[in-house]
Scaffold this motif. Structure first.
Motif, PDB file in Angstrom:
ATOM      1  N   ARG A   1       0.801  -1.224   0.065  1.00  0.00           N
ATOM      2  CA  ARG A   1       0.058   0.105  -0.054  1.00  0.00           C
ATOM      3  C   ARG A   1       0.954   1.153  -0.117  1.00  0.00           C
ATOM      4  O   ARG A   1       0.465   2.297  -0.635  1.00  0.00           O
ATOM      5  CB  ARG A   1      -1.061   0.142   1.093  1.00  0.00           C
ATOM      6  CG  ARG A   1      -0.206  -0.012   2.457  1.00  0.00           C
ATOM      7  CD  ARG A   1      -1.351  -0.094   3.602  1.00  0.00           C
ATOM      8  NE  ARG A   1      -0.833  -0.284   4.840  1.00  0.00           N
ATOM      9  CZ  ARG A   1      -1.383  -1.230   5.645  1.00  0.00           C
ATOM     10  NH1 ARG A   1      -2.405  -1.861   5.859  1.00  0.00           N
ATOM     11  NH2 ARG A   1      -0.896  -1.528   6.748  1.00  0.00           N
ATOM     12  N   GLU A   2       2.107   1.223   0.680  1.00  0.00           N
ATOM     13  CA  GLU A   2       2.652   2.322   0.694  1.00  0.00           C
ATOM     14  C   GLU A   2       3.474   2.735  -0.851  1.00  0.00           C
ATOM     15  O   GLU A   2       3.314   3.755  -1.384  1.00  0.00           O
ATOM     16  CB  GLU A   2       4.043   2.184   1.570  1.00  0.00           C
ATOM     17  CG  GLU A   2       3.679   2.295   2.847  1.00  0.00           C
ATOM     18  CD  GLU A   2       3.004   0.631   3.424  1.00  0.00           C
ATOM     19  OE1 GLU A   2       3.437  -0.130   2.773  1.00  0.00           O
ATOM     20  OE2 GLU A   2       2.823   0.828   4.750  1.00  0.00           O
TER      21      GLU A   2
ATOM     22  N   HIS B   1       2.126   1.495  -3.555  1.00  0.00           N
ATOM     23  CA  HIS B   1       1.041   1.784  -4.405  1.00  0.00           C
ATOM     24  C   HIS B   1       0.625   3.393  -4.512  1.00  0.00           C
ATOM     25  O   HIS B   1       0.299   4.029  -5.307  1.00  0.00           O
ATOM     26  CB  HIS B   1      -0.175   0.847  -3.876  1.00  0.00           C
ATOM     27  CG  HIS B   1      -1.409   0.813  -4.646  1.00  0.00           C
ATOM     28  ND1 HIS B   1      -2.585   0.130  -4.339  1.00  0.00           N
ATOM     29  CD2 HIS B   1      -1.800   1.505  -6.037  1.00  0.00           C
ATOM     30  CE1 HIS B   1      -3.510   0.473  -5.057  1.00  0.00           C
ATOM     31  NE2 HIS B   1      -3.076   1.246  -6.075  1.00  0.00           N
ATOM     32  N   SER B   2       0.510   3.769  -3.259  1.00  0.00           N
ATOM     33  CA  SER B   2       0.134   4.978  -2.998  1.00  0.00           C
ATOM     34  C   SER B   2       1.250   6.199  -3.590  1.00  0.00           C
ATOM     35  O   SER B   2       0.848   7.141  -4.263  1.00  0.00           O
ATOM     36  CB  SER B   2       0.119   5.726  -1.413  1.00  0.00           C
ATOM     37  OG  SER B   2      -0.842   4.830  -0.989  1.00  0.00           O
TER      38      SER B   2
ATOM     39  N   LYS C   1       1.117   6.112  -7.560  1.00  0.00           N
ATOM     40  CA  LYS C   1      -0.024   6.924  -8.226  1.00  0.00           C
ATOM     41  C   LYS C   1       0.240   8.423  -7.884  1.00  0.00           C
ATOM     42  O   LYS C   1       0.037   9.423  -8.654  1.00  0.00           O
ATOM     43  CB  LYS C   1      -1.369   6.521  -7.463  1.00  0.00           C
ATOM     44  CG  LYS C   1      -1.717   5.067  -8.148  1.00  0.00           C
ATOM     45  CD  LYS C   1      -3.148   4.895  -7.613  1.00  0.00           C
ATOM     46  CE  LYS C   1      -3.645   3.443  -8.401  1.00  0.00           C
ATOM     47  NZ  LYS C   1      -5.081   3.238  -8.119  1.00  0.00           N
ATOM     48  N   SER C   2       0.631   8.656  -6.742  1.00  0.00           N
ATOM     49  CA  SER C   2       0.886  10.124  -6.285  1.00  0.00           C
ATOM     50  C   SER C   2       2.026  10.858  -7.146  1.00  0.00           C
ATOM     51  O   SER C   2       1.860  12.090  -7.724  1.00  0.00           O
ATOM     52  CB  SER C   2       1.075  10.427  -4.755  1.00  0.00           C
ATOM     53  OG  SER C   2       1.893   9.568  -4.185  1.00  0.00           O
TER      54      SER C   2
ATOM     55  N   PHE D   1      -0.354  11.657  -1.886  1.00  0.00           N
ATOM     56  CA  PHE D   1       0.030  10.408  -1.489  1.00  0.00           C
ATOM     57  C   PHE D   1      -0.905  10.342  -0.098  1.00  0.00           C
ATOM     58  O   PHE D   1      -1.133   9.193   0.475  1.00  0.00           O
ATOM     59  CB  PHE D   1       1.336  10.763  -1.069  1.00  0.00           C
ATOM     60  CG  PHE D   1       2.003   9.684   0.011  1.00  0.00           C
ATOM     61  CD1 PHE D   1       2.216   8.361  -0.687  1.00  0.00           C
ATOM     62  CD2 PHE D   1       2.249   9.821   1.163  1.00  0.00           C
ATOM     63  CE1 PHE D   1       2.886   7.168  -0.061  1.00  0.00           C
ATOM     64  CE2 PHE D   1       2.781   8.692   1.857  1.00  0.00           C
ATOM     65  CZ  PHE D   1       3.029   7.476   1.357  1.00  0.00           C
TER      66      PHE D   1
ATOM     67  N   PHE E   1      -4.232   9.050  -0.708  1.00  0.00           N
ATOM     68  CA  PHE E   1      -4.229   7.665  -1.265  1.00  0.00           C
ATOM     69  C   PHE E   1      -3.862   6.669  -0.012  1.00  0.00           C
ATOM     70  O   PHE E   1      -4.346   5.625  -0.065  1.00  0.00           O
ATOM     71  CB  PHE E   1      -3.267   7.411  -2.297  1.00  0.00           C
ATOM     72  CG  PHE E   1      -3.963   7.868  -3.696  1.00  0.00           C
ATOM     73  CD1 PHE E   1      -5.300   7.747  -3.908  1.00  0.00           C
ATOM     74  CD2 PHE E   1      -3.185   8.175  -4.791  1.00  0.00           C
ATOM     75  CE1 PHE E   1      -6.060   7.902  -5.186  1.00  0.00           C
ATOM     76  CE2 PHE E   1      -3.576   8.410  -6.049  1.00  0.00           C
ATOM     77  CZ  PHE E   1      -5.110   8.204  -6.215  1.00  0.00           C
ATOM     78  N   PHE E   2      -2.624   7.174   0.760  1.00  0.00           N
ATOM     79  CA  PHE E   2      -2.344   6.334   1.719  1.00  0.00           C
ATOM     80  C   PHE E   2      -3.447   6.102   2.612  1.00  0.00           C
ATOM     81  O   PHE E   2      -3.609   4.838   3.228  1.00  0.00           O
ATOM     82  CB  PHE E   2      -1.056   6.788   2.410  1.00  0.00           C
ATOM     83  CG  PHE E   2      -0.445   5.939   3.527  1.00  0.00           C
ATOM     84  CD1 PHE E   2       0.113   4.902   3.060  1.00  0.00           C
ATOM     85  CD2 PHE E   2      -0.792   6.115   4.868  1.00  0.00           C
ATOM     86  CE1 PHE E   2       0.787   3.780   4.373  1.00  0.00           C
ATOM     87  CE2 PHE E   2      -0.271   5.259   5.825  1.00  0.00           C
ATOM     88  CZ  PHE E   2       0.381   4.343   5.519  1.00  0.00           C
TER      89      PHE E   2
ATOM     90  N   ARG F   1      -6.518   5.980   2.296  1.00  0.00           N
ATOM     91  CA  ARG F   1      -7.639   5.313   1.596  1.00  0.00           C
ATOM     92  C   ARG F   1      -7.213   3.519   1.703  1.00  0.00           C
ATOM     93  O   ARG F   1      -7.981   2.903   2.169  1.00  0.00           O
ATOM     94  CB  ARG F   1      -7.853   5.822  -0.023  1.00  0.00           C
ATOM     95  CG  ARG F   1      -8.686   4.688  -0.316  1.00  0.00           C
ATOM     96  CD  ARG F   1      -9.273   5.438  -1.886  1.00  0.00           C
ATOM     97  NE  ARG F   1     -10.215   4.458  -2.540  1.00  0.00           N
ATOM     98  CZ  ARG F   1     -10.296   3.435  -2.991  1.00  0.00           C
ATOM     99  NH1 ARG F   1      -8.961   2.838  -3.075  1.00  0.00           N
ATOM    100  NH2 ARG F   1     -11.314   2.813  -3.432  1.00  0.00           N
ATOM    101  N   TYR F   2      -6.027   3.685   1.286  1.00  0.00           N
ATOM    102  CA  TYR F   2      -5.582   1.961   1.355  1.00  0.00           C
ATOM    103  C   TYR F   2      -5.208   1.521   2.644  1.00  0.00           C
ATOM    104  O   TYR F   2      -5.320   0.498   3.052  1.00  0.00           O
ATOM    105  CB  TYR F   2      -4.108   2.074   0.294  1.00  0.00           C
ATOM    106  CG  TYR F   2      -4.507   2.261  -1.153  1.00  0.00           C
ATOM    107  CD1 TYR F   2      -5.565   2.017  -1.691  1.00  0.00           C
ATOM    108  CD2 TYR F   2      -3.608   3.215  -1.700  1.00  0.00           C
ATOM    109  CE1 TYR F   2      -5.977   2.423  -3.012  1.00  0.00           C
ATOM    110  CE2 TYR F   2      -3.799   3.540  -3.009  1.00  0.00           C
ATOM    111  CZ  TYR F   2      -4.825   3.235  -3.785  1.00  0.00           C
ATOM    112  OH  TYR F   2      -5.154   3.475  -5.011  1.00  0.00           O
ATOM    113  N   TYR F   3      -4.961   2.542   3.596  1.00  0.00           N
ATOM    114  CA  TYR F   3      -4.513   1.952   5.046  1.00  0.00           C
ATOM    115  C   TYR F   3      -5.797   1.702   5.811  1.00  0.00           C
ATOM    116  O   TYR F   3      -5.803   0.826   6.449  1.00  0.00           O
ATOM    117  CB  TYR F   3      -3.797   3.022   5.629  1.00  0.00           C
ATOM    118  CG  TYR F   3      -3.220   2.738   6.879  1.00  0.00           C
ATOM    119  CD1 TYR F   3      -2.260   1.936   7.199  1.00  0.00           C
ATOM    120  CD2 TYR F   3      -4.003   3.094   8.121  1.00  0.00           C
ATOM    121  CE1 TYR F   3      -1.729   1.539   8.646  1.00  0.00           C
ATOM    122  CE2 TYR F   3      -3.438   2.768   9.533  1.00  0.00           C
ATOM    123  CZ  TYR F   3      -2.514   1.929   9.570  1.00  0.00           C
ATOM    124  OH  TYR F   3      -1.849   1.567  10.751  1.00  0.00           O
TER     125      TYR F   3
END
Length: 158
Positions: A98-99, A101-102, A105-106, A139, A142-143, A145-147
């Protein structure tokens, strides 16, 4: 004084007794599009965004001057690069933790904004600074959201 509107399954008509409220939530939002629409959108959205991005970059570079062949070529090459990178990020980023991934994209979004800003005549350091600020802001979103939607192994919870 304003009052709340009644809700289905509420306590209406049950005076003097405690009503049990339903707290069941759907596990997933309904999918209103077919699998074919998702397959087409997987490529159509990056292509549409890429063409818009290429036009925007060419217009920034042109700065109100006449449209030339060089300007058109720049716009289409920029659009092609954006499309390829956007599809690559969309395919590869979900496979990362996830880190990363974020961050992937960012960083793509920040670099895209920084590049557009540089085509308007801004200095290199100003463009880099704007790209980093955008990257950091996206970031964080997104972080979060995924976290909140993945467990430690990266499996989606919701």
């Amino acid at each position: 004084m304003a009052h709340a509107a009644p809700t289905p399954g509420g306590t209406h008509g049950m005076r003097g007794t405690r009503a049990k409220r339903r707290t069941t939530r759907p596990t997933r939002t309904p999918d209103i599009f077919s699998e074919q629409v998702h397959k087409v959108a997987k490529y159509a959205i990056p292509v549409a965004l890429g063409l818009l991005y290429g036009y925007w970059a060419a217009a920034n570079r042109r700065d109100g001057g006449p449209i030339t062949g060089e300007n058109l070529l720049f716009g289409f090459v920029t659009a092609l690069a954006f499309i390829v990178l956007c599809i690559a990020v969309a395919v590869l980023a979900p496979r990362l933790i996830r880190e990363l991934h974020s961050l992937t994209k960012s960083a793509f979004a920040g670099a895209a904004i920084g590049f557009l800003y540089s085509q308007g005549g801004a200095g290199v350091w100003a463009s880099v600074l704007l790209g980093l600020v955008v990257t950091a802001a996206i970031f964080a979103v997104f972080f979060y959201r995924y976290y909140t939607r993945e467990d430690a192994e990266g499996n989606r919870i919701r």
